[in-house]
Write an enzyme that holds these catalytic residues in place. Structure first.
Site, PDB file in Angstrom:
ATOM      1  N   SER A 199       0.842  -1.198   0.000  1.00  0.00           N
ATOM      2  CA  SER A 199       0.000   0.000   0.000  1.00  0.00           C
ATOM      3  C   SER A 199       0.874   1.243   0.000  1.00  0.00           C
ATOM      4  CB  SER A 199      -0.895   0.013   1.236  1.00  0.00           C
ATOM      5  OG  SER A 199      -1.475   1.296   1.369  1.00  0.00           O
ATOM      6  N   HIS A 219      -1.269  -1.448  -4.161  1.00  0.00           N
ATOM      7  CA  HIS A 219      -2.552  -1.107  -3.539  1.00  0.00           C
ATOM      8  C   HIS A 219      -2.696   0.414  -3.413  1.00  0.00           C
ATOM      9  CE1 HIS A 219      -5.928  -2.288  -0.858  1.00  0.00           C
ATOM     10  NE2 HIS A 219      -5.596  -1.231  -0.130  1.00  0.00           N
ATOM     11  N   ASP A 225      -5.046   3.409  -1.967  1.00  0.00           N
ATOM     12  CA  ASP A 225      -6.120   3.719  -1.022  1.00  0.00           C
ATOM     13  C   ASP A 225      -6.742   5.070  -1.344  1.00  0.00           C
ATOM     14  OD1 ASP A 225      -6.196   1.481   0.831  1.00  0.00           O
ATOM     15  OD2 ASP A 225      -4.148   2.059   1.361  1.00  0.00           O
ATOM     16  N   MET A 248      -9.399   7.806  -0.576  1.00  0.00           N
ATOM     17  CA  MET A 248     -10.247   8.225   0.560  1.00  0.00           C
ATOM     18  C   MET A 248     -10.810   9.609   0.271  1.00  0.00           C
ATOM     19  SD  MET A 248      -7.930   7.015   3.767  1.00  0.00           S
ATOM     20  CE  MET A 248      -6.965   5.492   3.729  1.00  0.00           C
ATOM     21  N   HIS A 277      -8.509   0.473  -3.989  1.00  0.00           N
ATOM     22  CA  HIS A 277      -9.424   0.306  -2.851  1.00  0.00           C
ATOM     23  C   HIS A 277     -10.148   1.629  -2.615  1.00  0.00           C
ATOM     24  CE1 HIS A 277      -9.638  -0.558   1.815  1.00  0.00           C
ATOM     25  NE2 HIS A 277     -10.840  -0.505   1.247  1.00  0.00           N
ATOM     26  N   MET A 288     -12.348   3.899  -0.686  1.00  0.00           N
ATOM     27  CA  MET A 288     -13.013   4.172   0.592  1.00  0.00           C
ATOM     28  C   MET A 288     -13.744   5.492   0.428  1.00  0.00           C
ATOM     29  SD  MET A 288      -9.942   2.899   3.031  1.00  0.00           S
ATOM     30  CE  MET A 288      -8.826   2.916   1.627  1.00  0.00           C
ATOM     31  N   MET A 308     -11.193  -5.989   6.123  1.00  0.00           N
ATOM     32  CA  MET A 308     -10.423  -4.952   6.812  1.00  0.00           C
ATOM     33  C   MET A 308     -10.087  -5.429   8.228  1.00  0.00           C
ATOM     34  SD  MET A 308     -10.184  -2.393   4.631  1.00  0.00           S
ATOM     35  CE  MET A 308      -9.311  -1.336   5.781  1.00  0.00           C
ATOM     36  N   ASP A 349      -6.449  -6.384   4.696  1.00  0.00           N
ATOM     37  CA  ASP A 349      -5.952  -5.012   4.666  1.00  0.00           C
ATOM     38  C   ASP A 349      -5.948  -4.412   6.064  1.00  0.00           C
ATOM     39  OD1 ASP A 349      -5.137  -2.537   3.884  1.00  0.00           O
ATOM     40  OD2 ASP A 349      -6.931  -2.045   2.723  1.00  0.00           O
TER      41      ASP A 349
HETATM   42  C1  DX5 Z   1      -6.397   1.628   5.612  1.00  0.00           C
HETATM   43  C2  DX5 Z   1      -5.958   1.257   4.239  1.00  0.00           C
HETATM   44  C3  DX5 Z   1      -4.813   0.322   4.202  1.00  0.00           C
HETATM   45  C4  DX5 Z   1      -3.536   0.861   4.797  1.00  0.00           C
HETATM   46  C5  DX5 Z   1      -2.764  -0.312   5.314  1.00  0.00           C
HETATM   47  O1  DX5 Z   1      -7.627   2.284   5.543  1.00  0.00           O
HETATM   48  O2  DX5 Z   1      -7.030   0.645   3.517  1.00  0.00           O
HETATM   49  O3  DX5 Z   1      -4.576  -0.148   2.883  1.00  0.00           O
HETATM   50  O4  DX5 Z   1      -2.739   1.545   3.879  1.00  0.00           O
HETATM   51  O5  DX5 Z   1      -1.672   0.173   6.006  1.00  0.00           O
HETATM   52  P1  DX5 Z   1      -0.960  -0.649   7.160  1.00  0.00           P
HETATM   53  O6  DX5 Z   1      -0.365  -1.856   6.519  1.00  0.00           O
HETATM   54  O7  DX5 Z   1       0.040   0.304   7.675  1.00  0.00           O
HETATM   55  O8  DX5 Z   1      -2.026  -1.013   8.161  1.00  0.00           O
HETATM   56 ZN    ZN Z   2      -6.570  -0.384   1.534  1.00  0.00          ZN
END
Ligand code: DX5
Ligand code: ZN
Length: 218
Positions: free
Chosen positions: A8, A33, A35, A37, A66, A68, A137, A175
């Protein structure tokens, strides 16, 4: 069973993204990956489709996106056009999930559904024959660097059991808070893809750290 790693990029500094993508391109990770948001579905705000699209030409690795975000239907086309290979959205959004899945699949992209720690795996049962992956998650979505929630292991076991029993072709991706120890628990419970952020980025050499994590499980 082969375990895939999905580093990620949220674990790294956005000022250094080209180098990060190049380091991951040289690693044995299968996925990268992303993320996304929106400051609404989750409190944090990261990047949108332009960011993904700008990095698309830098590597042939599978872009594991991903989302969110709320209002997925509104911006889905942009994430498809940005060059995503897998698009995972959250079950908890208030939209027509079937329509989102078919729009993704129509574009020959893999579709996934993510569930928060508080959501039961049984809520997504009816979608499992339509999608390619689930993201379980193991932290509350929103931030990297949180601690792994051990109470999610049972959920991984249960959904894995159901997928196998029904001969479904769905990968289980984990994740949040993944490291050697927690990753091992997830793989034993039936996961096949591990997202890892802070665990990889806190090490000196991102390529080496990624390869070591991958080798550990294969
Ligand atoms: C959290 C994200 C993850 C995050 C994971 O909301 O979806 O993908 O980047 O990071 P670590 O491995 O540090 O928990
Ligand atoms: Zn993620």
């Amino acid at each position: 069973m082969k375990v895939k790693i999905s580093p990620s990029i949220l674990g790294g500094s956005f000022s250094n993204m080209e180098k990060i993508i190049s380091d991951l391109d040289q690693s044995n990770a299968e996925y990268i990956h992303f993320d996304v948001m929106d400051g609404d579905f989750v409190p944090n705000l990261t990047f949108g489709p332009q960011f993904i699209s700008d990095l698309r030409s830098k590597t042939k690795k599978i872009f594991d996106v991903h989302l969110m975000i709320n209002r997925v239907t509104n911006s889905l086309k942009d994430y498809i056009n940005a060059g995503s290979d897998i698009i995972t959205f959250h079950y908890e959004i208030d939209e027509n999930l079937n329509e989102i899945i078919s729009e993704i699949k129509k574009n020959n992209i893999k579709a996934g559904i993510a569930i928060k720690p508080g959501t039961s795996w049984e809520d997504i049962k009816k979608y499992l024959n339509l999608i390619d992956q689930v993201i379980i998650m193991t932290v509350e979505p929103g931030f990297g660097g949180q601690s792994f929630m051990h109470d999610q292991i049972k959920k991984i076991e249960n959904i894995c059991h159901y997928i196998k029993e029904n001969n479904l072709n769905v990968d289980i991706e984990i994740d949040g808070g993944v490291n050697y120890e927690t990753g091992e628990l997830c793989i034993t419970a039936g996961a096949s893809i591990l997202v890892a952020g802070s665990f990889l980025f806190k090490q000196d050499d991102l390529t080496l750290a990624t390869n070591k994590l991958k080798d550990y499980f294969n």
